[in-house]
Design a protein around this motif. Structure first.
Motif, mmCIF file in Angstrom:
data_model
loop_
_atom_site.group_PDB
_atom_site.id
_atom_site.type_symbol
_atom_site.label_atom_id
_atom_site.label_comp_id
_atom_site.label_asym_id
_atom_site.label_seq_id
_atom_site.Cartn_x
_atom_site.Cartn_y
_atom_site.Cartn_z
ATOM 1 N N SER A 97 0.821 -1.203 0.000
ATOM 2 C CA SER A 97 0.000 0.000 0.000
ATOM 3 C C SER A 97 0.859 1.258 0.000
ATOM 4 N N GLU A 98 0.312 2.351 -0.538
ATOM 5 C CA GLU A 98 0.955 3.657 -0.504
ATOM 6 C C GLU A 98 1.307 4.077 0.923
ATOM 7 N N ASP A 99 0.584 3.554 1.915
ATOM 8 C CA ASP A 99 0.846 3.930 3.309
ATOM 9 C C ASP A 99 2.278 3.666 3.724
ATOM 10 N N PHE A 100 2.949 2.737 3.049
ATOM 11 C CA PHE A 100 4.282 2.318 3.481
ATOM 12 C C PHE A 100 5.400 3.020 2.733
ATOM 13 N N VAL A 101 5.055 4.041 1.929
ATOM 14 C CA VAL A 101 6.072 4.765 1.167
ATOM 15 C C VAL A 101 7.116 5.389 2.094
ATOM 16 N N LEU A 102 6.671 5.926 3.224
ATOM 17 C CA LEU A 102 7.580 6.637 4.112
ATOM 18 C C LEU A 102 8.081 5.790 5.276
ATOM 19 N N THR A 103 7.783 4.512 5.273
ATOM 20 C CA THR A 103 8.248 3.645 6.362
ATOM 21 C C THR A 103 9.544 2.953 5.954
#
Length: 312
Positions: A97-103
């Motif tokens: 998911s896009e949610d994990f781009v900054l992780t």
């Protein structure tokens, strides 16, 4: 000194903050999970969790143990693979998911590729709703994404709450429509945000739409509006919108791993990557700094319409 099975149990409890969910994930009885944690606490001489009938939280020593446990298990699994001579091969189509781009998901993927160099890993980054659709169509083998609360599919990696976030200087006028920064359909976060506003009877307008998380963050930092986001993944430069703004509660969200149709050539690799993500799940709460992508913002107001349904 530290039993690998106890460390795996500890990581599962730390990631889910639930002895019950950890037991389901590991296929153990809850009493066994409690026993593993107690034995690890005995081995360390420290309390790793504070727990009561309503909540489970890591202590400072528990936070420290996260990194140690992950590294110990990584070395243990590398040694096991080396001496058993097992080498994974094949093509693995993984969606995140896009949610994990900054992780720090890239660190987990880098470790997986180092351990399994003969696996051809193909990564797709998309909206959670889109990833679920591609998985159902047989285009992906494994997906790490959000799911709606009522959706039973997938193995929980962790559970979080959705919150409203925006620029620190932003003020939400209670007498005007809420300016929203959202993913396009079929974004799950978008649908949950619109449903919450409709239940409250609050008017809203779409101030910005972007399929990129970096695009949404750029718009939010510019003060264009508010966005619904995981509480544990709030990007740098943005803050939670104060309760006095009167925005509705958004509820919880689950981040899960979902396997696709079992292709024989990808099954072992998918299982190995799933195990690596579950073992290193605490890294997914830790942001890394990246550049901002492009953003497309609408020059006009998109007035309130019924929230689009989540397409399965």
């Amino acid at each position: 000194m530290y039993d690998p099975s106890h460390l795996r149990t500890f990581l599962s409890v730390a990631q889910t903050l639930s002895f019950t969910q950890a037991a389901r994930r590991l296929g153990l009885r809850q009493s066994t999970v409690s026993q593993h944690v107690r034995r690890l606490e005995d081995a360390t001489g420290r309390q790793l969790f504070t727990r009561d009938t309503h909540s489970v939280e890591l202590t400072e020593d528990g936070e420290a143990m996260l990194g140690f446990a992950r590294r110990i298990l990584e070395v243990h699994e590398q040694a096991s693979a080396f001496f058993t001579g097992t080498r994974l091969r094949g093509r693995l189509r993984f969606g995140a998911s896009e949610d994990f781009v900054l992780t720090r998901l890239p660190e987990i993927l880098e470790g997986f590729r180092h351990d399994h160099p003969e696996v051809d890993l193909e990564l797709t980054v998309e909206l959670s709703g889109t990833l679920h659709e591609q998985l159902a169509a047989g285009k992906l083998d494994l997906v790490l994404a959000k799911r709606r609360p009522e959706d039973p599919r997938g193995e929980p990696v962790w559970r979080d709450r959705l919150v409203w976030i925006g620029a620190e200087r932003l003020r939400v006028d209670p007498d005007r429509p809420v300016p929203l920064i959202v993913y396009p359909p079929p974004g799950i976060t978008r649908a949950l945000a619109l449903e919450a506003l409709q239940r409250q009877g609050r008017e809203w307008r779409i101030a910005c739409t972007s399929g990129s998380l970096n695009g949404l963050i750029a718009a939010a930092r510019a003060g264009l509006g508010v966005m619904a986001h995981s509480r544990g993944l709030v990007p740098p430069g943005l803050v939670r919108v104060p309760d006095r703004a009167g925005l509705p509660e958004l509820g919880r969200v689950d981040f899960v791993l979902v396997h696709g149709r079992r292709r024989a050539s990808a099954q072992d690799a998918a299982d190995a990557l799933a195990s690596a993500i579950l073992a290193g799940g605490d890294r997914l709460h830790r942001p890394q700094h990246t550049g901002l992508g492009q953003v497309s913002c609408s020059p006009r107001d998109e007035r309130a319409v019924p929230a689009p349904p989540y397409r399965r």
